[in-house]
Scaffold this motif. Structure first.
Motif, PDB file in Angstrom:
ATOM      1  N   ALA A 397       0.845  -1.196   0.000  1.00 14.75           N
ATOM      2  CA  ALA A 397       0.000   0.000   0.000  1.00 14.75           C
ATOM      3  C   ALA A 397       0.880   1.247   0.000  1.00 14.75           C
ATOM      4  CB  ALA A 397      -0.917   0.001   1.223  1.00 14.75           C
ATOM      5  N   THR A 398       0.460   2.251  -0.758  1.00 15.46           N
ATOM      6  CA  THR A 398       1.274   3.459  -0.894  1.00 15.46           C
ATOM      7  C   THR A 398       0.509   4.757  -0.635  1.00 15.46           C
ATOM      8  OG1 THR A 398       0.768   3.514  -3.268  1.00 15.46           O
ATOM      9  CG2 THR A 398       2.792   2.350  -2.596  1.00 15.46           C
ATOM     10  N   ASP A 399      -0.806   4.691  -0.493  1.00 12.70           N
ATOM     11  CA  ASP A 399      -1.624   5.901  -0.415  1.00 12.70           C
ATOM     12  C   ASP A 399      -1.655   6.436   1.023  1.00 12.70           C
ATOM     13  OD1 ASP A 399      -3.272   7.968  -0.982  1.00 12.70           O
ATOM     14  OD2 ASP A 399      -4.958   6.766  -1.705  1.00 12.70           O
ATOM     15  N   ILE A 400      -0.507   6.924   1.479  1.00 13.79           N
ATOM     16  CA  ILE A 400      -0.370   7.389   2.859  1.00 13.79           C
ATOM     17  C   ILE A 400      -1.157   8.686   3.080  1.00 13.79           C
ATOM     18  CG2 ILE A 400       1.264   7.932   4.693  1.00 13.79           C
ATOM     19  CD1 ILE A 400       1.536   5.121   3.544  1.00 13.79           C
ATOM     20  N   SER A 401      -1.245   9.524   2.056  1.00 15.76           N
ATOM     21  CA  SER A 401      -1.958  10.792   2.190  1.00 15.76           C
ATOM     22  C   SER A 401      -3.439  10.566   2.466  1.00 15.76           C
ATOM     23  CB  SER A 401      -1.785  11.630   0.922  1.00 15.76           C
ATOM     24  OG  SER A 401      -0.432  11.983   0.737  1.00 15.76           O
ATOM     25  N   MET A 403      -4.692   7.855   3.764  1.00 16.41           N
ATOM     26  CA  MET A 403      -4.714   7.270   5.109  1.00 16.41           C
ATOM     27  C   MET A 403      -4.732   8.374   6.160  1.00 16.41           C
ATOM     28  SD  MET A 403      -1.562   5.208   6.861  1.00 16.41           S
ATOM     29  CE  MET A 403      -1.350   5.151   8.640  1.00 16.41           C
ATOM     30  N   ARG A 404      -3.897   9.387   5.966  1.00 16.05           N
ATOM     31  CA  ARG A 404      -3.820  10.491   6.922  1.00 16.05           C
ATOM     32  C   ARG A 404      -5.125  11.288   6.945  1.00 16.05           C
ATOM     33  NH1 ARG A 404       0.262  15.705   6.652  1.00 16.05           N
ATOM     34  NH2 ARG A 404      -0.350  16.623   8.654  1.00 16.05           N
ATOM     35  N   ALA A 405      -5.702  11.528   5.767  1.00 12.90           N
ATOM     36  CA  ALA A 405      -6.958  12.290   5.690  1.00 12.90           C
ATOM     37  C   ALA A 405      -8.099  11.551   6.386  1.00 12.90           C
ATOM     38  CB  ALA A 405      -7.305  12.555   4.230  1.00 12.90           C
ATOM     39  N   ILE A 406      -8.161  10.242   6.191  1.00 13.46           N
ATOM     40  CA  ILE A 406      -9.210   9.441   6.829  1.00 13.46           C
ATOM     41  C   ILE A 406      -9.023   9.419   8.340  1.00 13.46           C
ATOM     42  CG2 ILE A 406     -10.095   7.083   7.091  1.00 13.46           C
ATOM     43  CD1 ILE A 406      -9.577   6.714   4.091  1.00 13.46           C
ATOM     44  N   ALA A 407      -7.779   9.293   8.769  1.00 17.15           N
ATOM     45  CA  ALA A 407      -7.499   9.307  10.205  1.00 17.15           C
ATOM     46  C   ALA A 407      -7.916  10.639  10.824  1.00 17.15           C
ATOM     47  CB  ALA A 407      -6.016   9.050  10.450  1.00 17.15           C
ATOM     48  N   LEU A 408      -7.697  11.716  10.091  1.00 18.55           N
ATOM     49  CA  LEU A 408      -8.119  13.036  10.564  1.00 18.55           C
ATOM     50  C   LEU A 408      -9.643  13.120  10.642  1.00 18.55           C
ATOM     51  CD1 LEU A 408      -7.406  15.967  11.295  1.00 18.55           C
ATOM     52  CD2 LEU A 408      -7.455  16.499   8.850  1.00 18.55           C
ATOM     53  N   GLN A 409     -10.325  12.595   9.627  1.00 14.66           N
ATOM     54  CA  GLN A 409     -11.784  12.642   9.576  1.00 14.66           C
ATOM     55  C   GLN A 409     -12.425  11.879  10.732  1.00 14.66           C
ATOM     56  OE1 GLN A 409     -13.394  11.069   5.935  1.00 14.66           O
ATOM     57  NE2 GLN A 409     -15.526  11.277   6.600  1.00 14.66           N
ATOM     58  N   TYR A 410     -11.828  10.741  11.092  1.00 16.13           N
ATOM     59  CA  TYR A 410     -12.433   9.889  12.118  1.00 16.13           C
ATOM     60  C   TYR A 410     -11.751  10.011  13.482  1.00 16.13           C
ATOM     61  CZ  TYR A 410     -15.251   7.820   8.453  1.00 16.13           C
ATOM     62  OH  TYR A 410     -16.158   7.637   7.436  1.00 16.13           O
ATOM     63  N   ILE A 415      -3.106   6.909  14.264  1.00 18.35           N
ATOM     64  CA  ILE A 415      -2.925   6.651  12.835  1.00 18.35           C
ATOM     65  C   ILE A 415      -2.401   7.900  12.122  1.00 18.35           C
ATOM     66  CG2 ILE A 415      -4.059   5.868  10.728  1.00 18.35           C
ATOM     67  CD1 ILE A 415      -3.901   3.772  12.953  1.00 18.35           C
ATOM     68  N   ARG A 416      -2.890   9.078  12.545  1.00 14.84           N
ATOM     69  CA  ARG A 416      -2.365  10.326  11.969  1.00 14.84           C
ATOM     70  C   ARG A 416      -0.867  10.462  12.234  1.00 14.84           C
ATOM     71  NH1 ARG A 416      -5.611  15.080  14.492  1.00 14.84           N
ATOM     72  NH2 ARG A 416      -3.999  16.252  13.373  1.00 14.84           N
ATOM     73  N   ALA A 417      -0.458  10.136  13.459  1.00 18.27           N
ATOM     74  CA  ALA A 417       0.958  10.228  13.803  1.00 18.27           C
ATOM     75  C   ALA A 417       1.791   9.268  12.967  1.00 18.27           C
ATOM     76  CB  ALA A 417       1.146   9.943  15.291  1.00 18.27           C
ATOM     77  N   LEU A 418       1.254   8.063  12.759  1.00 17.32           N
ATOM     78  CA  LEU A 418       1.959   7.073  11.946  1.00 17.32           C
ATOM     79  C   LEU A 418       2.073   7.546  10.498  1.00 17.32           C
ATOM     80  CD1 LEU A 418       3.197   4.200  11.901  1.00 17.32           C
ATOM     81  CD2 LEU A 418       0.919   3.341  11.323  1.00 17.32           C
ATOM     82  N   ALA A 419       0.993   8.136   9.980  1.00 18.00           N
ATOM     83  CA  ALA A 419       1.006   8.631   8.599  1.00 18.00           C
ATOM     84  C   ALA A 419       2.018   9.763   8.445  1.00 18.00           C
ATOM     85  CB  ALA A 419      -0.395   9.106   8.209  1.00 18.00           C
ATOM     86  N   ARG A 420       2.050  10.692   9.409  1.00 20.47           N
ATOM     87  CA  ARG A 420       3.035  11.782   9.351  1.00 20.47           C
ATOM     88  C   ARG A 420       4.461  11.243   9.330  1.00 20.47           C
ATOM     89  NH1 ARG A 420      -0.364  14.382  13.160  1.00 20.47           N
ATOM     90  NH2 ARG A 420       1.045  13.765  14.859  1.00 20.47           N
TER      91      ARG A 420
END
Length: 432
Positions: A397-401, A403-410, A415-420
């Protein structure tokens, strides 16, 4: 029937062994699933089983000081119970191996047994689940362990009240209320589930009026006298009574609910299918239930292959629903069954399984050739499943951005920290 142990191979071998060695009723034999330690049913002694009619029982296979409790739970007829006991004892000696507890699991086991010294050992090893410790100690009536848990930081007194009511611990209930517990509805429900009449009366004395809640739980537990008490106090939720009684195959209560005006026979059909109670499913059909896709949904949520098969025989066709529900609850057996029957929505497997943290279903989907790992990553982000996020990235999987947006939404901060962290790492690599 519920089993708890880590070895999937051993689980499958026991399932095969039971099919060969025991002729069980459908409702007893066809609902084998795995559970976590928190889902293990509560204590019930073999010697207390009646010799006729339906019964419940729990068999402890193995318990070692610092090792996980091995439990097999069986619901059926007594004559089957004792034969089942023999098969499982033989199975345990051959297949099961102890697995060392985590500190929190050791803390829970010690709290259940009232072992204060072992609680201290678990804490020194890094255990932090003091609310879990409080709940289990309350259920078993271990007041000293409850006090110790509070000294260490436990503060979930509502859980303490509910668990104490479940265990019939009157003194612990009073202690929980003294410490500030307010969930009297939860206390009433758990007391009704376990047939604790004195605690139901105490909850009412303290001010609870949610007698429909009491009726539902008493029906699930099969306690006719408490159902009557709830109705005398004003409970009128007879459809809930019907559905809850059907889950556990309490025919007398189903008939009473129908006589009082319950008419949700499709809901009854779904509830009966969850635990694989095929005789209750048959009764619902006789009374007019026609929504067999709803039955299929219930059977899939419980991982009951035979209930799924019966629903199909009666006309259910939504096999894609089996995939969606089985992925959510982690049932590989019904996922495989849906695939054999022609389900096509395998793209949903990874997303749903990832969202609910069902690693085994993610592995199964990958084995079947599914490659939607970005969807898996997004599902894991939505559900806050950090381990599954890491696994999805390992698989490609490569779509980290996103992933970060979804983590922010929910609101999934971890998960946001991991994405950053991953985005910064990728940025550094790109610069180099």
């Amino acid at each position: 029937m519920v089993l708890f142990f880590d070895e999937r191979l051993a689980f499958n071998k026991l399932k095969s062994q039971l099919s060969q060695d025991i002729l069980m009723t459908d409702s007893a034999a066809q609902s084998i699933t795995c559970a976590t330690i928190s889902e293990i049913p509560q204590d019930s002694k073999m010697e207390e089983l009646p010799r006729s009619g339906r019964a419940e029982g729990e068999l402890t296979i193995m318990q070692l000081d610092d090792f996980l409790i091995r439990v097999i739970y069986f619901w059926g007829y007594p004559e089957e119970m004792y034969r089942f006991h023999e098969v499982c004892q033989r199975f345990a000696r051959i297949f099961l191996k102890p697995v060392r507890c985590s500190p929190d699991e050791l803390l829970i086991i010690a709290a259940r047994n009232g072992q204060q010294a072992r609680c201290t050992i678990a804490k020194n090893r890094g255990a932090t689940d003091f609310n879990g410790m409080l709940g289990w100690a309350a259920q078993k009536g271990k007041s000293k362990i409850c006090i110790l848990a509070v000294e260490w930081g436990a503060s979930d007194f509502n859980r303490m009240l509910r668990d104490a009511a479940y265990g019939g611990q009157l003194a612990i209930c009073q202690l929980a209320k003294k410490w500030g517990a307010t969930d009297l509805d939860g206390m009433l429900g758990n007391a009704a589930l376990r047939g604790q009449k004195d605690l139901c009366l105490l909850a009412m004395k303290w001010g609870t009026t949610n007698f429909n809640h009491m009726l539902s739980y008493a029906s699930f537990g099969g306690h006719k006298s408490l159902c009557e008490m709830a109705m005398n106090w004003g409970a009128t939720s007879f459809n809930n009574m019907l559905r809850c009684a059907a889950v556990r195959g309490k025919f007398e209560l189903c008939i009473i609910a129908k006589g009082l005006g319950a008419s949700d026979f499709n809901g009854m059909l779904r509830s009966a299918a969850i635990n694989g109670n095929l005789d209750s499913c048959q009764l619902a059909k006789e009374w007019g239930a026609t929504n067999f896709n709803m039955m299929l949904h219930g059977a899939a949520s419980g991982g009951n292959e035979f209930a799924c098969t019966l629903a199909k025989e009666w006309g259910a066709t939504d096999f894609n629903e089996i995939i969606r529900v089985s992925a959510k609850y982690g049932h590989e057996n019904t996922c495989i069954l849906a695939k054999e029957w022609g389900a096509t929505n395998f793209d949903e497997l990874l997303y749903i399984a990832a969202q609910y943290g069902k690693k085994n279903i993610c592995i199964l989907a990958k084995k079947w050739g599914e490659t939607g790992f970005n969807g898996m990553l997004c599902g894991a982000a939505r559900g806050g499943q950090k381990e599954i996020c890491i696994l999805a990235v390992e698989w490609g999987a490569t779509d980290i951005s996103t992933m970060r947006a979804i983590a922010l939404q929910y609101g999934q901060r971890a998960i946001r920290a991991l994405a950053r962290k991953w985005l910064r790492k990728n940025a550094r690599i790109a610069e180099e």
